[in-house]
Design a protein around this motif. Structure first.
Motif, PDB file in Angstrom:
ATOM      1  N   HIS A   1     -32.824   9.069  30.388  1.00 22.08           N
ATOM      2  CA  HIS A   1     -33.726   8.038  30.890  1.00 22.08           C
ATOM      3  C   HIS A   1     -33.891   8.215  32.395  1.00 22.08           C
ATOM      4  CE1 HIS A   1     -34.835   3.478  30.499  1.00 22.08           C
ATOM      5  NE2 HIS A   1     -35.750   4.160  31.160  1.00 22.08           N
ATOM      6  N   PHE A   2     -35.099   8.599  32.828  1.00 19.89           N
ATOM      7  CA  PHE A   2     -35.399   8.738  34.251  1.00 19.89           C
ATOM      8  C   PHE A   2     -35.685   7.366  34.858  1.00 19.89           C
ATOM      9  CE2 PHE A   2     -36.313  12.948  32.683  1.00 19.89           C
ATOM     10  CZ  PHE A   2     -35.910  13.792  33.718  1.00 19.89           C
ATOM     11  N   ALA A   3     -35.180   7.140  36.075  1.00 19.49           N
ATOM     12  CA  ALA A   3     -35.441   5.893  36.805  1.00 19.49           C
ATOM     13  C   ALA A   3     -35.341   4.689  35.881  1.00 19.49           C
ATOM     14  CB  ALA A   3     -36.825   5.949  37.468  1.00 19.49           C
ATOM     15  N   PRO A   4     -34.165   4.426  35.311  1.00 21.59           N
ATOM     16  CA  PRO A   4     -34.018   3.426  34.254  1.00 21.59           C
ATOM     17  C   PRO A   4     -34.475   2.035  34.669  1.00 21.59           C
ATOM     18  CG  PRO A   4     -31.882   3.989  35.207  1.00 21.59           C
ATOM     19  CD  PRO A   4     -32.862   4.989  35.730  1.00 21.59           C
ATOM     20  N   GLU A   5     -35.309   1.448  33.831  1.00 24.24           N
ATOM     21  CA  GLU A   5     -35.812   0.110  34.086  1.00 24.24           C
ATOM     22  C   GLU A   5     -34.747  -0.929  33.745  1.00 24.24           C
ATOM     23  OE1 GLU A   5     -39.404   2.454  32.321  1.00 24.24           O
ATOM     24  OE2 GLU A   5     -37.226   2.361  32.044  1.00 24.24           O
ATOM     25  N   GLN A   6     -34.694  -1.985  34.538  1.00 21.72           N
ATOM     26  CA  GLN A   6     -33.712  -3.044  34.310  1.00 21.72           C
ATOM     27  C   GLN A   6     -33.860  -3.681  32.936  1.00 21.72           C
ATOM     28  OE1 GLN A   6     -33.326  -5.657  37.992  1.00 21.72           O
ATOM     29  NE2 GLN A   6     -35.128  -4.427  38.433  1.00 21.72           N
ATOM     30  N   ALA A   7     -35.100  -3.764  32.464  1.00 18.67           N
ATOM     31  CA  ALA A   7     -35.349  -4.387  31.159  1.00 18.67           C
ATOM     32  C   ALA A   7     -34.631  -3.657  30.037  1.00 18.67           C
ATOM     33  CB  ALA A   7     -36.853  -4.427  30.881  1.00 18.67           C
ATOM     34  N   PHE A   8     -34.394  -2.340  30.233  1.00 23.44           N
ATOM     35  CA  PHE A   8     -33.810  -1.512  29.185  1.00 23.44           C
ATOM     36  C   PHE A   8     -32.368  -1.105  29.442  1.00 23.44           C
ATOM     37  CE2 PHE A   8     -38.373   0.186  28.758  1.00 23.44           C
ATOM     38  CZ  PHE A   8     -38.712  -0.803  27.850  1.00 23.44           C
ATOM     39  N   TYR A   9     -32.001  -0.963  30.706  1.00 25.81           N
ATOM     40  CA  TYR A   9     -30.774  -0.254  31.075  1.00 25.81           C
ATOM     41  C   TYR A   9     -29.536  -0.732  30.318  1.00 25.81           C
ATOM     42  CZ  TYR A   9     -26.830   1.228  33.955  1.00 25.81           C
ATOM     43  OH  TYR A   9     -25.633   1.738  34.376  1.00 25.81           O
ATOM     44  N   LYS A  10     -29.166  -1.993  30.431  1.00 21.72           N
ATOM     45  CA  LYS A  10     -27.938  -2.484  29.774  1.00 21.72           C
ATOM     46  C   LYS A  10     -28.080  -2.494  28.261  1.00 21.72           C
ATOM     47  CE  LYS A  10     -25.849  -5.224  33.463  1.00 21.72           C
ATOM     48  NZ  LYS A  10     -25.352  -6.566  33.862  1.00 21.72           N
ATOM     49  N   ARG A  11     -29.264  -2.782  27.780  1.00 24.45           N
ATOM     50  CA  ARG A  11     -29.482  -2.831  26.330  1.00 24.45           C
ATOM     51  C   ARG A  11     -29.327  -1.449  25.710  1.00 24.45           C
ATOM     52  NH1 ARG A  11     -32.289  -6.732  28.769  1.00 24.45           N
ATOM     53  NH2 ARG A  11     -32.163  -8.805  27.807  1.00 24.45           N
ATOM     54  N   PHE A  12     -29.903  -0.441  26.336  1.00 27.07           N
ATOM     55  CA  PHE A  12     -29.750   0.920  25.827  1.00 27.07           C
ATOM     56  C   PHE A  12     -28.301   1.389  25.977  1.00 27.07           C
ATOM     57  CE2 PHE A  12     -34.439   2.372  26.604  1.00 27.07           C
ATOM     58  CZ  PHE A  12     -34.870   1.441  25.671  1.00 27.07           C
ATOM     59  N   ARG A  13     -27.679   1.062  27.104  1.00 19.54           N
ATOM     60  CA  ARG A  13     -26.295   1.461  27.362  1.00 19.54           C
ATOM     61  C   ARG A  13     -25.345   0.900  26.308  1.00 19.54           C
ATOM     62  NH1 ARG A  13     -24.863   5.265  30.304  1.00 19.54           N
ATOM     63  NH2 ARG A  13     -25.488   4.520  32.339  1.00 19.54           N
ATOM     64  N   ASN A  14     -25.646  -0.297  25.812  1.00 21.21           N
ATOM     65  CA  ASN A  14     -24.749  -0.965  24.867  1.00 21.21           C
ATOM     66  C   ASN A  14     -24.996  -0.598  23.410  1.00 21.21           C
ATOM     67  OD1 ASN A  14     -23.394  -2.336  26.919  1.00 21.21           O
ATOM     68  ND2 ASN A  14     -24.796  -4.083  26.856  1.00 21.21           N
ATOM     69  N   LEU A  15     -25.994   0.220  23.134  1.00 22.69           N
ATOM     70  CA  LEU A  15     -26.264   0.623  21.752  1.00 22.69           C
ATOM     71  C   LEU A  15     -25.280   1.720  21.336  1.00 22.69           C
ATOM     72  CD1 LEU A  15     -30.171   0.680  21.734  1.00 22.69           C
ATOM     73  CD2 LEU A  15     -28.686  -0.947  20.566  1.00 22.69           C
ATOM     74  N   SER A  16     -24.488   1.457  20.317  1.00 23.97           N
ATOM     75  CA  SER A  16     -23.427   2.392  19.908  1.00 23.97           C
ATOM     76  C   SER A  16     -23.984   3.674  19.304  1.00 23.97           C
ATOM     77  CB  SER A  16     -22.492   1.708  18.899  1.00 23.97           C
ATOM     78  OG  SER A  16     -23.206   1.297  17.748  1.00 23.97           O
ATOM     79  N   ASN A  17     -25.233   3.658  18.870  1.00 21.64           N
ATOM     80  CA  ASN A  17     -25.814   4.861  18.255  1.00 21.64           C
ATOM     81  C   ASN A  17     -26.344   5.847  19.285  1.00 21.64           C
ATOM     82  OD1 ASN A  17     -27.940   2.807  18.662  1.00 21.64           O
ATOM     83  ND2 ASN A  17     -29.314   4.366  17.828  1.00 21.64           N
TER      84      ASN A  17
END
Length: 254
Positions: A94-110
């Motif tokens: 993920h380039f220049a990660p957006e705040q809307a996504f960052y923690k949500r994507f980080r927390n996905l175990s898959n």
């Protein structure tokens, strides 16, 4: 409030704005709570969204809770309904990660999730998009959204993204785009920040992409689907989620 947001956006550097937004968000959520509009990313509803824009501000587009814009909410809905992003194992860059996504994507175990940027405080790897420190054919999903318009040599950046994407995998490369333009416009002789903001939409953009953007991606080697996902929503849904009708998601595959 509109004028205040404009002053803030044009005064403070982006890394500082990112840090400040985390402090301001709880107050915004409380003050704008309501039932008129819904952010599909977290399901929270509000009486209105916030304005956003560096030069010409758009009203009612910035979600108070996730700080998402129209493009973020559209992409979230697309990933959720049209891909296996949330359900299968994927290696993601993920380039220049957006705040809307960052923690949500980080927390996905898959997900095996890595972020990269030269300046963002959210980046795991500090890297130049035109000279990436990643091996060939590594990633199942690559997100590079509203980045390429900042890059003088966008051809090289596209080539690097293509290089590190796995065969058959997906890169989503959103950009600000004027679909009324046949050809992309850039002019390095325009140096005044206010004039650049007026012409290119933001003072640090180096071009405004036209419809030829998709063919440029194809010339790099990508197969490109020009996805108008808003065409699958009713007018009331587009308004409820505060989407931009007709926005195209460039879904690129190798």
């Amino acid at each position: 409030m509109k004028q205040l947001f404009k002053i803030i956006l044009n005064t403070f550097p982006r890394p500082l704005l990112i840090r400040f937004s985390y402090l301001a968000r709880p107050f915004l959520i409380m003050s704008l709570k309501g039932n008129t509009y819904t952010d599909p990313i977290d399901g929270k509803s509000f009486k209105k969204f916030l304005p956003y824009g560096y030069d010409n501000q758009r009203e009612n587009v910035l979600s108070p809770s996730t700080l998402s814009l129209e493009r973020h909410r559209l992409l979230w809905l697309y990933l959720k309904e049209k891909t296996t992003f949330f359900s299968e194992k994927h290696k993601v860059l993920h380039f220049a990660p957006e705040q809307a996504f960052y923690k949500r994507f980080r927390n996905l175990s898959n997900l095996d999730y890595t972020t990269t940027d030269l300046n963002s405080p959210l980046a795991d790897v500090k890297a130049d998009i035109c000279n990436l420190p990643f091996k060939d054919n590594q990633y199942d999903f690559i997100f590079c959204n509203h980045v390429l318009e900042h890059i003088p040599n966008d051809t090289k950046a596209m080539q690097e993204i293509y290089r590190i994407l796995k065969p058959g995998a997906t890169a989503i490369l959103q950009i600000p785009q004027d679909l009324k333009r046949e050809k992309t416009f850039e002019d390095d002789s325009i140096t005044d920040p206010k004039e650049r903001a007026r012409i290119f939409g933001q003072y640090d953009h180096v071009r405004i992409y036209g419809k030829d953007y998709f063919d440029k991606l194809r010339s790099i080697g990508f197969t490109v689907d020009e996805v108008d996902y808003t065409s699958e929503f009713s007018d009331s849904e587009i308004d409820k989620f505060r989407l931009q009708e007709g926005e195209i998601i460039p879904v690129c595959r190798k």
